[in-house]
Enzyme design. Structure first.
Site, PDB file in Angstrom:
ATOM      1  N   LYS A 135     109.922  92.808 101.837  1.00 50.91           N
ATOM      2  CA  LYS A 135     111.137  92.488 102.609  1.00 50.91           C
ATOM      3  C   LYS A 135     112.248  93.536 102.457  1.00 50.91           C
ATOM      4  O   LYS A 135     112.949  93.841 103.421  1.00 50.91           O
ATOM      5  CB  LYS A 135     111.665  91.109 102.212  1.00 50.91           C
ATOM      6  CG  LYS A 135     110.779  89.966 102.706  1.00 50.91           C
ATOM      7  CD  LYS A 135     111.410  88.620 102.395  1.00 50.91           C
ATOM      8  CE  LYS A 135     110.546  87.491 102.921  1.00 50.91           C
ATOM      9  NZ  LYS A 135     111.181  86.176 102.740  1.00 50.91           N
ATOM     10  N   ASP A 179     115.335  83.828 107.461  1.00 49.32           N
ATOM     11  CA  ASP A 179     115.148  82.884 106.349  1.00 49.32           C
ATOM     12  C   ASP A 179     116.363  81.956 106.202  1.00 49.32           C
ATOM     13  O   ASP A 179     116.211  80.763 105.902  1.00 49.32           O
ATOM     14  CB  ASP A 179     114.920  83.632 105.027  1.00 49.32           C
ATOM     15  CG  ASP A 179     113.469  84.088 104.859  1.00 49.32           C
ATOM     16  OD1 ASP A 179     112.585  83.529 105.535  1.00 49.32           O
ATOM     17  OD2 ASP A 179     113.228  85.005 104.051  1.00 49.32           O
TER      18      ASP A 179
HETATM   19  P1  NAP Z   1     111.281  87.522  94.073  1.00 47.44           P
HETATM   20  O1  NAP Z   1     112.109  88.543  94.769  1.00 47.44           O
HETATM   21  O2  NAP Z   1     110.041  87.925  93.363  1.00 47.44           O
HETATM   22  O3  NAP Z   1     112.243  86.750  93.028  1.00 47.44           O
HETATM   23  C1  NAP Z   1     111.706  85.813  92.135  1.00 47.44           C
HETATM   24  C2  NAP Z   1     112.842  85.113  91.399  1.00 47.44           C
HETATM   25  O4  NAP Z   1     112.265  84.073  90.607  1.00 47.44           O
HETATM   26  C3  NAP Z   1     113.640  86.003  90.443  1.00 47.44           C
HETATM   27  O5  NAP Z   1     114.985  85.601  90.480  1.00 47.44           O
HETATM   28  C4  NAP Z   1     113.007  85.669  89.074  1.00 47.44           C
HETATM   29  O6  NAP Z   1     113.908  85.845  87.985  1.00 47.44           O
HETATM   30  C5  NAP Z   1     112.737  84.191  89.249  1.00 47.44           C
HETATM   31  N1  NAP Z   1     111.685  83.660  88.384  1.00 47.44           N
HETATM   32  C6  NAP Z   1     110.348  83.875  88.474  1.00 47.44           C
HETATM   33  N2  NAP Z   1     109.702  83.136  87.551  1.00 47.44           N
HETATM   34  C7  NAP Z   1     110.649  82.452  86.849  1.00 47.44           C
HETATM   35  C8  NAP Z   1     110.600  81.529  85.769  1.00 47.44           C
HETATM   36  N3  NAP Z   1     109.433  81.147  85.223  1.00 47.44           N
HETATM   37  N4  NAP Z   1     111.772  81.005  85.325  1.00 47.44           N
HETATM   38  C9  NAP Z   1     112.958  81.356  85.889  1.00 47.44           C
HETATM   39  N5  NAP Z   1     113.062  82.251  86.910  1.00 47.44           N
HETATM   40  C10 NAP Z   1     111.915  82.780  87.388  1.00 47.44           C
HETATM   41  O7  NAP Z   1     110.805  86.381  95.107  1.00 47.44           O
HETATM   42  P2  NAP Z   1     111.556  85.914  96.439  1.00 47.44           P
HETATM   43  O8  NAP Z   1     111.116  86.701  97.612  1.00 47.44           O
HETATM   44  O9  NAP Z   1     113.009  85.803  96.178  1.00 47.44           O
HETATM   45  O10 NAP Z   1     110.902  84.454  96.633  1.00 47.44           O
HETATM   46  C11 NAP Z   1     111.183  83.403  95.716  1.00 47.44           C
HETATM   47  C12 NAP Z   1     110.371  82.175  96.099  1.00 47.44           C
HETATM   48  O11 NAP Z   1     110.792  81.658  97.372  1.00 47.44           O
HETATM   49  C13 NAP Z   1     108.870  82.476  96.227  1.00 47.44           C
HETATM   50  O12 NAP Z   1     108.148  81.415  95.651  1.00 47.44           O
HETATM   51  C14 NAP Z   1     108.648  82.517  97.734  1.00 47.44           C
HETATM   52  O13 NAP Z   1     107.318  82.151  98.090  1.00 47.44           O
HETATM   53  C15 NAP Z   1     109.657  81.479  98.207  1.00 47.44           C
HETATM   54  N6  NAP Z   1     110.069  81.660  99.625  1.00 47.44           N
HETATM   55  C16 NAP Z   1     109.824  80.636 100.481  1.00 47.44           C
HETATM   56  C17 NAP Z   1     110.226  80.751 101.804  1.00 47.44           C
HETATM   57  C18 NAP Z   1     109.964  79.608 102.744  1.00 47.44           C
HETATM   58  O14 NAP Z   1     110.041  79.808 103.973  1.00 47.44           O
HETATM   59  N7  NAP Z   1     109.700  78.415 102.227  1.00 47.44           N
HETATM   60  C19 NAP Z   1     110.865  81.918 102.257  1.00 47.44           C
HETATM   61  C20 NAP Z   1     111.109  82.945 101.339  1.00 47.44           C
HETATM   62  C21 NAP Z   1     110.696  82.796 100.017  1.00 47.44           C
HETATM   63  P3  NAP Z   1     114.149  87.296  87.320  1.00 47.44           P
HETATM   64  O15 NAP Z   1     115.088  88.036  88.227  1.00 47.44           O
HETATM   65  O16 NAP Z   1     114.711  86.981  85.998  1.00 47.44           O
HETATM   66  O17 NAP Z   1     112.777  87.940  87.257  1.00 47.44           O
END
Ligand code: NAP
Length: 292
Positions: A73, A110
């Protein structure tokens, strides 16, 4: 995919790594079929280092556009010639449109998807009524924070395991957005109108998020962007506390609607129950999980 696909078909798709799990082809092709469009929506999964050449090669309207998912992204935004304000505010693009003149337009739907999920599953929720807490500081959290700022939230609190990432978002979005560590959750939850899990914790096989949802007010709406499983441990905990909840599938469908319109120049048909199709594909009983 249309049953009568021709050589002149309009093509769009989703790009991610991995992309095998994506429900977007199911959703978009169901709409295409119902409308009888000469069109197809396909999944693409270039190697991580191959994303930029893949996108550059599509310049000139080879395909109408792409939805973009993890981990591309931010790169998608950087490659575009014309980012929309929503993509700029989120610092990430989930939608690329390829104009015939070679221009690449980056957008982010989003935020729209997130707010439409709240409107569907938590009717009456007012994003401007109380502070909003977002857990996580990745691309999804950035988009969510920008959407709630634009929707008039009086304050957006971003809590992340790595505080510096939350601080970077707060700095980017400016006044009304504050960064805190996850250890501040009880304090942040106390006056919240909504709490959103935008971390990947809760995703099948990943760790759980241990935050005190009981500290939220009774009227607080709790949302999880993760939709596999549909009711994550986070949402189950919120429901056990008696909170209204919003699931990630509603957001996924919500972000697909403006994408489809941008690709094919027509809104998705109202009569297709893409949520039921998605639930079936997730192996869930639609009568139990139907919420919208
Ligand atoms: P990303 O850029 O990889 O960010 C992941 C985030 O999760 C970071 O803030 C990370 O913290 C945190 N994290 C991961 N594991 C953790 C844990 N065990 N405890 C606490 N914090 C944790 O991912 P993203 O693109 O933002 O997406 C995040 C989630 O939203 C994903 O599961 C994705 O599939 C979902 N999503 C869904 C939709 C939808 O349409 N439903 C749309 C977009 C995204 P750190 O910074 O400390 O590593």
């Amino acid at each position: 995919m249309s049953a009568s696909l021709t050589g002149g078909a309009k093509v769009a798709g989703v790009v991610g790594a991995p992309v095998r799990h994506s429900l977007s082809p199911l959703i978009h092709n169901a709409w295409i079929e119902a409308l009888g469009l000469d069109a197809v929506y396909a999944p693409f999964s270039p190697p991580e280092a191959g994303f930029a050449p893949f996108v550059q090669g599509l310049r000139g309207g080879v395909i109408a556009g792409l939805n973009v998912t993890l981990p591309f992204k931010e790169q998608a935004l950087a490659l575009a010639d014309a980012p929309t304000p929503a993509a700029q505010a989120a610092g990430a693009a989930n939608l690329l449109l390829f104009a015939a003149d070679g221009e690449i337009i980056a957008d982010n739907t989003d935020g729209t998807g997130l707010l439409s999920a709240f409107a569907r599953q938590a009717p009456g929720f007012d994003p401007a009524a109380a502070p909003v807490v977002i857990l996580g500081a990745g691309g999804a959290a950035r988009g969510a924070a920008a959407a709630f700022v634009a929707a008039g939230a009086p304050e957006v609190l971003i809590l992340n395991r790595t505080l510096a990432r939350a601080e970077a978002i707060a700095e980017r979005l400016g006044r009304g957005v504050r960064a805190l560590g996850l250890d501040q959750a009880a304090h942040a939850f106390a006056g919240a109108g909504a709490v959103i899990n935008a971390t990947s914790a809760g995703l099948s096989g990943q760790g759980e998020l241990d935050v005190p949802l009981a500290a939220t007010p009774a009227g607080c709406v709790v949302m999880d962007m993760v939709y596999k499983p549909l009711i994550t441990p986070f949402l189950a905990k919120a429901q056990a506390e008696g909170r209204r909840t919003v699931d990630g599938l509603a957001m996924l469908i919500g972000q697909a609607v403006p994408s489809f319109t941008a690709f094919f120049g027509v809104a998705p048909p109202a009569g297709v129950d893409v949520r039921a199709l998605a639930l079936k594909s997730l192996g869930l009983n639609e009568r139990i999980w139907r919420r919208c």
